[in-house]
Every structure is written in structure tokens, then in C-alpha cells.
Scaffold this motif. Structure first.
Motif, PDB file in Angstrom:
ATOM      1  N   ARG A  18       0.835  -1.208   0.000  1.00 31.36           N
ATOM      2  CA  ARG A  18       0.000   0.000   0.000  1.00 31.36           C
ATOM      3  C   ARG A  18       0.862   1.249   0.000  1.00 31.36           C
ATOM      4  O   ARG A  18       0.492   2.266  -0.599  1.00 31.36           O
ATOM      5  CB  ARG A  18      -0.948  -0.031   1.194  1.00 31.36           C
ATOM      6  CG  ARG A  18      -2.087  -1.023   0.972  1.00 31.36           C
ATOM      7  CD  ARG A  18      -2.893  -1.260   2.216  1.00 31.36           C
ATOM      8  NE  ARG A  18      -3.550  -0.047   2.686  1.00 31.36           N
ATOM      9  CZ  ARG A  18      -4.097   0.061   3.896  1.00 31.36           C
ATOM     10  NH1 ARG A  18      -4.066  -0.948   4.717  1.00 31.36           N
ATOM     11  NH2 ARG A  18      -4.673   1.174   4.250  1.00 31.36           N
ATOM     12  N   GLU A  19       2.010   1.200   0.665  1.00 30.96           N
ATOM     13  CA  GLU A  19       2.935   2.340   0.598  1.00 30.96           C
ATOM     14  C   GLU A  19       3.403   2.560  -0.841  1.00 30.96           C
ATOM     15  O   GLU A  19       3.488   3.689  -1.308  1.00 30.96           O
ATOM     16  CB  GLU A  19       4.173   2.087   1.462  1.00 30.96           C
ATOM     17  CG  GLU A  19       3.906   1.993   2.934  1.00 30.96           C
ATOM     18  CD  GLU A  19       4.382   3.223   3.700  1.00 30.96           C
ATOM     19  OE1 GLU A  19       4.461   4.309   3.112  1.00 30.96           O
ATOM     20  OE2 GLU A  19       4.651   3.067   4.898  1.00 30.96           O
TER      21      GLU A  19
ATOM     22  N   GLY B  64       0.131   3.421  -3.038  1.00 32.40           N
ATOM     23  CA  GLY B  64      -0.696   4.527  -2.557  1.00 32.40           C
ATOM     24  C   GLY B  64       0.000   5.871  -2.599  1.00 32.40           C
ATOM     25  O   GLY B  64      -0.597   6.879  -2.246  1.00 32.40           O
ATOM     26  N   GLY B  65       1.279   5.886  -3.022  1.00 34.16           N
ATOM     27  CA  GLY B  65       1.974   7.158  -3.159  1.00 34.16           C
ATOM     28  C   GLY B  65       2.642   7.640  -1.884  1.00 34.16           C
ATOM     29  O   GLY B  65       3.333   8.652  -1.892  1.00 34.16           O
ATOM     30  N   THR B  66       2.408   6.926  -0.762  1.00 37.58           N
ATOM     31  CA  THR B  66       3.053   7.395   0.463  1.00 37.58           C
ATOM     32  C   THR B  66       4.542   7.090   0.468  1.00 37.58           C
ATOM     33  O   THR B  66       5.322   7.824   1.058  1.00 37.58           O
ATOM     34  CB  THR B  66       2.397   6.776   1.717  1.00 37.58           C
ATOM     35  OG1 THR B  66       2.257   5.368   1.520  1.00 37.58           O
ATOM     36  CG2 THR B  66       1.035   7.379   1.953  1.00 37.58           C
TER      37      THR B  66
ATOM     38  N   GLU C 172       6.440   7.213  -2.201  1.00 36.52           N
ATOM     39  CA  GLU C 172       6.993   8.292  -3.028  1.00 36.52           C
ATOM     40  C   GLU C 172       7.205   9.547  -2.180  1.00 36.52           C
ATOM     41  O   GLU C 172       8.247  10.184  -2.220  1.00 36.52           O
ATOM     42  CB  GLU C 172       6.005   8.580  -4.174  1.00 36.52           C
ATOM     43  CG  GLU C 172       6.261   9.857  -4.951  1.00 36.52           C
ATOM     44  CD  GLU C 172       7.112   9.644  -6.180  1.00 36.52           C
ATOM     45  OE1 GLU C 172       7.739   8.576  -6.265  1.00 36.52           O
ATOM     46  OE2 GLU C 172       7.150  10.539  -7.042  1.00 36.52           O
ATOM     47  N   ARG C 173       6.180   9.848  -1.387  1.00 43.02           N
ATOM     48  CA  ARG C 173       6.254  11.038  -0.549  1.00 43.02           C
ATOM     49  C   ARG C 173       7.305  10.881   0.540  1.00 43.02           C
ATOM     50  O   ARG C 173       8.030  11.815   0.872  1.00 43.02           O
ATOM     51  CB  ARG C 173       4.866  11.259   0.045  1.00 43.02           C
ATOM     52  CG  ARG C 173       4.832  12.220   1.149  1.00 43.02           C
ATOM     53  CD  ARG C 173       3.454  12.791   1.291  1.00 43.02           C
ATOM     54  NE  ARG C 173       3.414  14.119   0.758  1.00 43.02           N
ATOM     55  CZ  ARG C 173       2.307  14.760   0.463  1.00 43.02           C
ATOM     56  NH1 ARG C 173       1.149  14.167   0.587  1.00 43.02           N
ATOM     57  NH2 ARG C 173       2.356  15.980   0.021  1.00 43.02           N
ATOM     58  N   LEU C 174       7.373   9.644   1.080  1.00 46.57           N
ATOM     59  CA  LEU C 174       8.361   9.335   2.116  1.00 46.57           C
ATOM     60  C   LEU C 174       9.772   9.523   1.562  1.00 46.57           C
ATOM     61  O   LEU C 174      10.646  10.092   2.205  1.00 46.57           O
ATOM     62  CB  LEU C 174       8.149   7.882   2.525  1.00 46.57           C
ATOM     63  CG  LEU C 174       8.602   7.394   3.880  1.00 46.57           C
ATOM     64  CD1 LEU C 174       8.067   8.289   4.962  1.00 46.57           C
ATOM     65  CD2 LEU C 174       8.120   5.964   4.079  1.00 46.57           C
ATOM     66  N   LEU C 175       9.979   9.060   0.325  1.00 43.24           N
ATOM     67  CA  LEU C 175      11.312   9.127  -0.269  1.00 43.24           C
ATOM     68  C   LEU C 175      11.666  10.542  -0.709  1.00 43.24           C
ATOM     69  O   LEU C 175      12.812  10.815  -1.016  1.00 43.24           O
ATOM     70  CB  LEU C 175      11.412   8.150  -1.444  1.00 43.24           C
ATOM     71  CG  LEU C 175      11.340   6.671  -1.049  1.00 43.24           C
ATOM     72  CD1 LEU C 175      11.336   5.792  -2.274  1.00 43.24           C
ATOM     73  CD2 LEU C 175      12.502   6.316  -0.140  1.00 43.24           C
TER      74      LEU C 175
ATOM     75  N   ALA D 184      10.986   4.222  -7.053  1.00 44.44           N
ATOM     76  CA  ALA D 184       9.761   4.362  -6.250  1.00 44.44           C
ATOM     77  C   ALA D 184       8.623   4.937  -7.088  1.00 44.44           C
ATOM     78  O   ALA D 184       8.845   5.739  -7.968  1.00 44.44           O
ATOM     79  CB  ALA D 184      10.018   5.274  -5.066  1.00 44.44           C
TER      80      ALA D 184
END
Lengths: 378, 259
Positions: free
Chosen positions: A191-192, A195-197, A199-202, A378
């Protein structure tokens, strides 16, 4: 009812399967592969080797019986090993894996009142049972005719009355410790990714190692809480007194536990860390939650079949034994049995090997997981 | 909203050419046979809002991901604030609002924001409260993201990208699904950030947002069609509005400026 709509729904499912060839392949191949593996294991499971020891404490009548057993054992091809001259020596021999079963002719043995003790390891009742089956014919040879001798069973570990449940519990604890955390981490990390999280995390200055260790701690915590509860339930036994219409009952299985719960926890924690990071690594190869579930027959089922949950590893056919020795669950289950049944501590070389292997697997999967979390892809 | 002072210095003082905050040189990015970015040079200075305009699939997101250090160029070089990209430590100075939602649906507004704040190294809870007020989610702190409307999620997404007060900001279609009133406030806030010295690159395929940018970068098929102010772009294309200019620059026949 509109057949048009029903048909369209059925067709859409077929189209989705066509796009997701892996699911389709698994639907067909997985049950066959699992059945084939199961068939191989069951059909070709080796008869257990039984190294027999004989201890005579009954003087001349015992000596005669002992030599009769020895002759009969030779005829049946059962190797007889020297286990010393008293019961304590015999137990040491079994514990040190020099003998599998010892026939003791106790002092009260006479040619008219034939009492025989059988000592086994007591780690796996199914193995012990099979070995006793193999020698029960010999025991009837212990001198004289008439009624069969009285057999008293003893075990080095646990008790002779141990049920399958007692030895099954460590295996199941290991299995759960691996299984749930693997599936949960796999879905969570997928899901990470989708779900794009991630990408945002990286896009933050986070290090890959921070993600992997954070995940290991987060899921490792819940995995070990789960296992702690299972341990308490399996080992403990609480009597709940009768309340109103409800009779009193027991909570917990009350399984005999010899070893340190802390060491058992350590085994499970290392197993869970490995499972978390294997799941992170494999989530790269899944694009839907369904495909994570599909890793279960690939990753979980073979370990369940070969890892020692149902059959002991040394009774597997040789090629499968080699495979089993590469699976983390094999070492997790062996480690848990070592701690909970054999009461091993860190000085035991078996437990050292189990812990070292599990730690090595955890490190390997941490590195693999880290390698799949890259800003580039990612 | 405070932004640390930048090497670019205050904008608009053209007596001394400011050192560019973002520089890209001969940028290419290919995926198999697809050339997502096909030779782009950029030099963006501080204190300005740059509008990245182009149709769907023109390479806007790929270009932003390259500049934000999330992808490695096939060839060419990028430097942000004088540091060669990709550079992990520099990501602390970059805010990136992804086109996708990128939020944890089961967590609350506040939990999402504090998670990304922690990841970006923002420890000051006042900064979190301030940005929540700016995106008007101050009264929805405890609401789980699943219960938010699409527009609210965009606002939270923006807040997560700006919570660490980055001097370099990439916003990939930030106003999609945002109502006109809030859209106005968004741009007002972007203007404030630029005035404080930040560099913003905002992608959009909505041309009416373009007039709010200081500079426009029109791209298509991974190449820059034109770059300049809205007026310059229209004058060069000889069209009355940006949409027509864009169509004309794209070389689509019969679509140039006749509306």
C-alpha cells in the motif's frame, strides 16, 4: 435479472484474470504443486533410525533377557549402541544424541514378573511412538513365555504422557510468528508503494535503513506481542470459577514448559524480523493485494510442510531435508522446541545454530528489503 | 510563514543577476523507448513562481521527480541550491507535493502531518498548527483521512509538503479538485512563499492558473516549447490567450489563436 449484466460481470472477471496471468497460473499450479509436495513428503517419509541401548539392572535374569533382545535387534537390523551401565548414563546418551531409545531392565525384573522401561527423548511424541512401535517386537523377546512384559514409558524431556499438543505448540507458535507478520507487512508495504506514500516518504531525507528498521520495529513489536499472548495462553492455565449458570473452566492449554520464555521470545523476534523484511522485499514483485496473498502458497506453505510442524525434519526424504535446512521456519521451530521442551539455554550448540541462522536470515532479508527501496524506482 | 534566507537573494532586484536556485543541463530521462524528458535546460532563480504547463503525458511529473531527486536522469545534470542532485540531505530543503494523494487513509489529519513533519526533520509543533490553519484544516485535526473530501485531502497533502518550510517547492498539480475560493487562497499563499524568497515550480494543465506565475515553462513531449512571462509567451506566439499560444506552439494546425 439481466443476463446482459450478469454476463458482463463474469466477462470482466475473465478479462481481469487475463491481465493478471500470475493469479491465473497460481490458481492452477499452486494446488497441484502443494499436493505434489505433500504427496512426496508423506509417501517418502523415511522410517526413523532407531539406535537402541540396553541397560540391565536386574542381574542374571536381566542379562539373559538383554542378550535375547540384542540378538533379535541384530536380526532386524536395529543398531545397538553402548549407553553405559545405569539409567542416568542412558539418559545422558539419549540427550547427547548417541541413542534414540533405551530398554532398561529394572531391578524388579524377574523371569516371571517382566517389567521393562523404555526411555525416549520426549521431544516429538510422534517420533517416539514410531520408535517404540519398531522395538515393541523386541521387547516381547525378553525371556520366557506367557504374558507380554509390562512396558513402562519414560522420557528424558517432558513427560511420557505428553500429548501431540505439547510438542505441536512450539511449532505453531513459530508458524504464527512468521505467517501473520509476513502477510501484514506485505500488504502494508504494498500500500505504501501503490498509494503514493512511499513516493512522498522518499521525497524526505529519510534513509532506506531508517525505513527498514522502523518497519522491523513496528511490525516486530506486534508480532512479538502476538506471540507473547500465544505463549501465555499455551503455557499458562487459569481456572475461571463458576459464575451463575456458567460452570468453571480453564483458560489456557497448560502445556508443560521447561525453558526460558525470554529465549523463546528472542527466537520469535528474530523470526519476525526476517518475515517483515522478506515481505518488504517481495512486495516489490506484487502490484495488488491479491498478489501478496498469492505469496502464501509460495512462501508459507512449503515452510509449513517442511519446517517441522507436522513431521520432524530428519524424517523427510533427503532432497527435501536439504530444502528444509534452508528455511527460516525450520530453525525457528527447532529453536522453540529446544527452549520449551529441551530447556536449552544459550550454551546449547543446537540453539546457538538456530539463533545464528535466524539472525543471518534476518540480516539477509534486511539487506534485500533495503535494496528494493530506492528513490530511483519508487 | 517563515522561509530561511536563500542564496538567490530578494527577487526583482535585477541589477545583479541572482545565482540560480535550480539548474538543469541537458536533461534526458528515458523509460525503455519512451523519452519522457528529452533535452531540457532550466535555470530557475529564487523568489519566483514558475508554472510548468503541458498536456497530460508531456513529462511534467517526470521532470519534477528528476528535479526533486526522486529519479536519476538518463543523462544531463541537475543542481539545487548549489548541490548536485540526487542528494539525500538536500531533500530536507525541498518540499514536494505529489500528484497522487500520498496520505495514510486510516490515520488522522494530525497524525499524517506529524509523520511527514518528523520525516522532514520538523520538530516544532507550532509549524504544524500554522500550516494546518493555512490550509483550513485546523478544526479537522482528529478526522481520519478516509472521512475527508477530495479537496480536503489535497489541502492536507499540500500541508505535508510545506510543513518543514522548505526553500525549494515542487507542486504537482496542487489545485486539482480544490474549489475556486480555496484555489485563490492557495495561490495567495504561494505568492507569500515566493515573496519570502522560496522558489516554486507548480505544474498544471489549467491555463488560467498560468497568469498567476512569474514565469512559464511550456513543455510537450519532454521538450520545452517556450519559456517566459505570460505576456512574452503570448506575444511570441501571436495569440490572444495562453491556451491558443500553447496549441500554436505545439504545431497543431488550424488551432492557432482563432477562438
Amino acid at each position: 435479472m439481466s443476463f446482459l449484466r450478469v454476463g458482463a460481470i463474469a466477462r470482466r472477471i475473465a478479462q481481469q484474470f487475463r491481465r493478471d496471468r500470475r493469479s491465473l497460473a497460481l490458481l492452477i499450479v499452486a494446488p497441484l504443486a502443494v499436493l505434489a509436495l505433500l504427496g512426496y513428503v508423506i509417501r517418502d517419509t523415511k522410517p526413523l533410525d532407531t539406535r537402541l541401548g540396553i541397560v540391565n539392572l536386574a542381574g542374571p535374569p536381566g542379562a539373559a533377557a538383554a542378550s535375547a533382545v540384542q540378538v533379535a535387534a541384530k536380526l532386524q537390523g536395529i543398531p545397538v549402541v553402548d549407553v553405559g551401565t545405569d539409567e542416568a548414563d542412558a539418559r545422558v546418551a539419549i540427550r547427547q544424541d548417541r541413542a534414540d531409545l533405551v530398554i532398561v531392565l529394572p531391578p524388579e525384573f524377574t523371569s516371571s514378573s517382566r517389567v521393562v522401561e523404555l526411555i525416549t527423548l520426549g521431544e516429538a511424541p510422534t517420533d517416539d511412538g514410531a520408535r517404540i512401535q519398531a522395538v515393541v517386537g523386541l521387547v516381547s523377546q525378553v525371556g520366557g513365555q506367557g504374558s507380554r512384559p509390562t512396558i513402562q514409558r519414560q522420557t528424558v524431556y517432558g513427560s511420557a504422557s505428553a500429548t501431540v499438543l505439547d510438542t505441536f505448540a512450539p511449532a505453531l507458535i513459530g508458524f504464527f510468528g512468521f505467517f501473520f507478520v509476513f502477510v501484514l507487512t506485505g500488504i502494508s508495504f504494498l500500500r505504501e508503494r501503490i498509494g503514493g506514500t512511499l513516493e512522498r516518504l522518499l521525497a524526505t531525507p529519510v534513509r532506506r535503513s531508517e525505513i527498514v528498521i522502523g518497519y522491523s520495529l513496528g511490525f516486530g513489536f506486534f508480532a512479538t506481542v502476538q506471540v507473547a499472548l500465544i505463549l501465555v495462553f499455551a503455557l499458562g492455565s487459569i481456572n475461571v470459577p463458576a459464575i451463575g449458570p456458567f460452570g468453571s473452566f480453564e483458560i489456557g492449554l497448560g502445556i508443560a514448559n521447561a525453558g526460558s520464555p525470554v529465549l523463546a521470545y528472542l527466537v520469535i523476534f528474530l523470526t519476525a524480523i526476517g518475515a517483515v523484511n522478506l515481505a518488504i522485499f517481495l512486495s516489490t514483485f506484487a502490484s495488488t493485494e491479491l498478489q501478496i496473498i498469492e505469496f502464501i502458497p509460495l512462501v508459507i506453505v512449503p515452510q509449513g510442510l517442511l519446517g517441522g510442524v507436522f513431521w520432524s525434519v530428519h524424517s523427510l526424504p533427503d532432497p527435501l531435508q536439504a530444502v528444509a535446512r534452508l528455511l527460516p521456519l525450520t530453525y525457528a521451530i527447532d529453536g522453540l522446541r529446544a527452549v520449551l521442551i529441551r530447556a536449552s539455554d544459550l550454551s546449547s550448540s543446537d540453539l546457538q545454530l538456530d539463533l545464528a541462522f535466524l539472525a543471518g536470515v534476518a540480516i539477509l532479508f534486511v539487506l534485500l528489503a533495503g535494496a528494493t527501496i530506492r528513490r530511483e524506482i519508487a | 510563514m517563515g522561509v530561511t534566507n536563500l542564496p538567490g537573494g530578494p527577487p526583482g532586484l535585477d541589477s545583479e543577476p541572482a545565482r540560480p536556485v535550480i539548474e538543469a543541463d541537458g536533461l534526458h530521462k528515458t523509460f525503455g523507448t519512451i523519452r519522457a524528458v528529452d533535452g531540457i535546460d532550466l535555470s530557475l532563480t529564487g523568489g519566483r513562481i514558475y508554472g510548468l504547463l503541458g498536456p497530460n503525458g508531456s513529462g511534467k511529473t517526470t521532470l519534477i521527480r528528476l528535479l526533486a531527486g526522486l529519479a536519476r536522469p538518463s543523462s544531463g545534470s541537475i543542481s539545487v541550491l548549489g548541490t548536485a542532485m540526487p542528494s539525500r540531505p538536500l531533500l530536507a530543503k525541498i518540499g514536494y507535493m505529489t500528484q497522487g494523494e500520498g496520505l495514510y487513509a486510516e490515520l488522522s489529519v494530525w497524525e499524517n502531518l506529524s509523520f511527514f513533519a518528523a520525516m522532514s526533520g520538523q520538530r516544532d509543533p507550532d509549524a504544524l498548527r500554522e500550516i494546518l490553519d493555512i490550509v483550513e484544516l485546523g478544526d479537522r485535526r482528529t478526522a481520519p483521512v478516509v472521512e475527508l473530501s477530495g479537496g480536503m485531502r489535497r489541502r492536507l497533502s499540500l500541508a505535508c509538503a510545506l510543513v518543514h518550510r522548505p526553500p525549494v517547492i515542487f507542486l504537482d498539480e496542487p489545485t486539482v479538485g480544490v474549489d475556486p475560493v480555496l484555489r485563490y487562497q492557495f495561490w495567495d499563499h504561494f505568492r507569500g512563499l515566493a515573496a519570502a524568497g522560496a522558489t516554486l515550480l507548480v505544474s498544471s494543465h489549467v491555463m488560467d492558473e498560468a497568469d498567476r506565475c512569474d514565469q512559464l515553462i511550456l513543455i510537450r513531449a519532454g521538450r520545452v516549447l517556450d519559456m517566459g512571462t505570460s505576456d512574452e509567451v503570448r506575444r511570441r506566439a501571436g495569440t490572444p490567450d495562453l491556451e491558443s499560444a500553447f496549441l500554436k506552439l505545439s504545431g497543431i494546425p488550424g488551432m492557432d489563436g482563432s477562438r
